[in-house]
Scaffold this active site. Structure first.
Site, PDB file in Angstrom:
ATOM      1  N   HIS A 132       0.826  -1.207   0.000  1.00  0.00           N
ATOM      2  CA  HIS A 132       0.000   0.000   0.000  1.00  0.00           C
ATOM      3  C   HIS A 132       0.860   1.258   0.000  1.00  0.00           C
ATOM      4  O   HIS A 132       0.610   2.194  -0.754  1.00  0.00           O
ATOM      5  CB  HIS A 132      -0.925   0.015   1.226  1.00  0.00           C
ATOM      6  CG  HIS A 132      -2.179  -0.762   1.035  1.00  0.00           C
ATOM      7  ND1 HIS A 132      -2.278  -2.097   1.333  1.00  0.00           N
ATOM      8  CD2 HIS A 132      -3.399  -0.398   0.575  1.00  0.00           C
ATOM      9  CE1 HIS A 132      -3.496  -2.518   1.063  1.00  0.00           C
ATOM     10  NE2 HIS A 132      -4.197  -1.508   0.603  1.00  0.00           N
ATOM     11  N   ASP A 133       1.848   1.281   0.888  1.00  0.00           N
ATOM     12  CA  ASP A 133       2.731   2.450   0.977  1.00  0.00           C
ATOM     13  C   ASP A 133       3.865   2.092   1.927  1.00  0.00           C
ATOM     14  O   ASP A 133       3.665   1.339   2.877  1.00  0.00           O
ATOM     15  CB  ASP A 133       1.976   3.674   1.518  1.00  0.00           C
ATOM     16  CG  ASP A 133       2.712   4.971   1.214  1.00  0.00           C
ATOM     17  OD1 ASP A 133       3.774   4.900   0.568  1.00  0.00           O
ATOM     18  OD2 ASP A 133       2.224   6.040   1.616  1.00  0.00           O
TER      19      ASP A 133
END
Length: 592
Positions: free
Chosen positions: A476-477
């Site tokens: 996701h990050d």
């Protein structure tokens, strides 16, 4: 078309449709008209409106924090209301809806024109030859359109993407078989970090390494400025790497589908006595592509398939090839219209919410959380999660609708509303469902899942869950907050897994109501834990969540609120259980 069925789960995805239409053997009699559920109706008629009013009230100009978040609001299209368009991720989608709608109409139309021109000879061919010709036409069109689409989106950076795709293809096809799996994971995980840390490999940075800046006469541009000039040709979305994570999943899927196809004994559905035209989904995913289908052109057409390129849903290479050969009957108008209507309803609901509930702007303005009561803090966090749910659901359904119009049926990503999730395990099966299926196929099952002998089974499952959610967080990050979120999810799964072991359903066959109430208490706890982990990962962060916990547990009023919230969630859980029973009475069985 029966509009009363618009919000049934079968409307979202034909994969959920009952096979026989008969009630399941485990389905229980309806409880909707019992005195117990009449009490629950009273709760639903009073508590949710109160919750909504609370968030509406703190979004008004009389709130002390209004002056801080008011600059984040924009002029809205509802008279007298501003709109909270401050979420950068959703704002980029919302602002481009008119342009994307034109592309969605143009893309299938161009395909039909192309098909009508190139398919004249199909009627004279056998079914097998016609299917191969159909596959060739689809992949040719998909690749041509994708090249144009990618250039418009990313400009000169499209060359970087093609270079990365070529490297990944070489791993799948040029390396010795025993190295492909490890090399695929190492390459793609390193790619996630490299894309982020290099900010998309800017040409200006590359130029500075090739030709270090040199002293020039006054007024003259340094020779390395050519890199900055190339960076200025970045298309509509210059920061291509921000959206590339979803492509990484397709790169991994292709490589492993290619690798596993080499071990497949039955390389054709016909060798397993299956109807290639009506191939079941499991077989499409596992054996939908032949070894000869893993060509570079087919690979590019799959990875860059325009309707699903930006956000998904995720479909694996085998399924894409199988549907390209034999279109599914689920892409007919009778199924598309209800799905489109449901998408339009969700989009309208989101617009109304953004015009009246300024949750995102409040959280982005670094407010003084101490001025909010425990109830207000909880409602801000709770409704913020619904905005997050909607901002993901709407783009996913938009792109899936585009894909359905184009004749490819990917899985539905959002099966349940975030308020219709009594189980953490089931929640992850229904939230970003295509990603969950990808995780199972390419990570969890190859790692052994929960299959382990004796006392090691729980430990093995916990380790695998930790690996899975660490990857999910990094995907996701790359930041600590999402890592903490991933580990919290694993931690919060443990109580539910333990409860399932201590209170198995088979022991409560003679006391179904008592077991349902017991499950309701556990489901309320699950809801609290899911909200807590999501607040950390996607909303107010660690400090904001810490302040919320302190405000709830730090005084008598907060503790009273917590008890009341638990009771309300218990009522919600009972409605969730009965909603699932109504599905079983229609013959639908879902694990989420």
């Amino acid at each position: 078309m029966d509009l009363t069925n618009l919000f049934n789960v079968e409307t979202l995805d034909a994969r959920f449709s009952p096979k026989t239409g008969e009630p399941l053997a485990t389905a229980q009699r309806s409880k909707w008209k019992t005195p117990e559920y009449c009490l629950y109706y009273a709760v639903f008629l009073t508590i949710p409106p109160w919750m909504t009013w609370c968030v509406y009230d703190v979004s008004q100009p009389h709130n002390p924090n209004y002056k801080d978040f008011e600059p984040l609001l924009s002029e809205g299209w509802i008279p007298g209301r501003k709109v909270d368009n401050s979420d950068a991720q959703y704002s980029s989608f919302r602002n481009n809806i008119p342009y994307m709608a034109v592309v969605v109409m143009l893309h299938p139309l161009l395909r039909r024109v192309y098909e009508s021109v190139t398919s004249a000879k199909d009627q004279k061919q056998s079914e097998a030859n016609a299917a191969e010709a159909r596959l060739k036409r689809r992949t040719t069109f998909d690749l041509t359109f994708a090249a144009i689409f990618l250039t418009v989106l990313h400009g000169i950076s499209a060359l970087k993407i093609f270079f990365i795709l070529r490297l990944n293809y070489q791993i799948a096809t040029a390396l010795p078989k025993r190295y492909v799996g490890v090399a695929t994971w190492v390459f793609n995980i390193c790619l996630l970090f490299a894309n982020e840390l290099s900010d998309g490999y800017k040409f200006a940075d590359i130029a500075s390494y090739i030709l270090p800046p040199q002293t020039t006469a006054a007024g003259q541009k340094p020779s390395g400025d050519w890199g900055a000039q190339l960076d200025s040709l970045g298309g509509m979305i210059p920061r291509w790497h921000v959206l590339f994570n979803i492509t990484v999943l397709r790169l991994i899927a292709f490589n492993f589908d290619c690798l596993w196809s080499q071990d497949r004994r039955a390389s054709s559905p016909m060798e397993k006595n299956l109807d290639a035209v009506n191939l079941p989904e499991r077989e499409r995913v596992d054996i939908g592509a032949k070894p000869s289908d893993f060509t570079f052109a087919n690979y590019l057409a799959y990875v860059l398939y325009s309707p699903l390129y930006l956000a998904g849903p995720i479909i694996n290479f085998n399924d894409y090839i199988a549907q390209s050969r034999h279109p599914l009957p689920t892409t007919t108008r009778s199924r598309l219209i209800p799905y489109a209507l449901r998408f339009a309803f969700c989009l309208l609901f989101m617009e109304v919410a953004l015009h009246y509930l300024y949750i995102v702007a409040i959280s982005k303005s670094n407010p003084d959380w101490s001025i909010y009561s425990p109830f207000q803090l909880s409602m801000l966090g709770y409704f913020n999660l619904h905005i997050i749910w909607l901002k993901l659901l709407i783009p996913w359904r938009f792109f899936r609708l585009w894909s359905l119009l184009d004749g490819i049926d990917p899985p539905e990503n959002m099966v349940r509303c975030i308020s219709n999730q009594p189980s953490i395990l089931a929640f992850w099966r229904g939230w970003h469902r295509s990603y969950n299926r990808w995780i199972l196929r390419y990570i969890y099952i190859p790692m052994g899942g929960s299959q382990a002998a004796g006392n090691y089974r729980v430990a093995r499952a916990a380790l695998n869950y930790a690996c899975v959610f660490t990857f999910v967080a990094l995907w996701h990050d790359i930041n600590l907050r999402l890592l903490i979120w991933g580990w919290l999810v694993v931690l919060f799964i443990a109580p539910e897994a333990l409860a399932r072991t201590l209170f198995p359903a088979r022991r409560w066959k003679n006391s179904p109501n008592q077991y349902r109430w017991l499950c309701g208490l556990g489901a309320a706890g699950n809801c609290v834990m899911m909200m807590t982990s999501s607040l950390v990962g996607f909303s107010v962060g660690v400090e904001g969540t810490k302040g919320w916990v302190e405000s709830v547990l730090g005084n008598l009023g907060g503790r009273v609120f917590l008890v009341a919230a638990w009771a309300t969630l218990f009522v919600g859980a009972q409605v969730m259980f009965e909603w699932r029973e109504s599905e079983r009475r229609r013959g639908v069985e879902l694990k989420c």
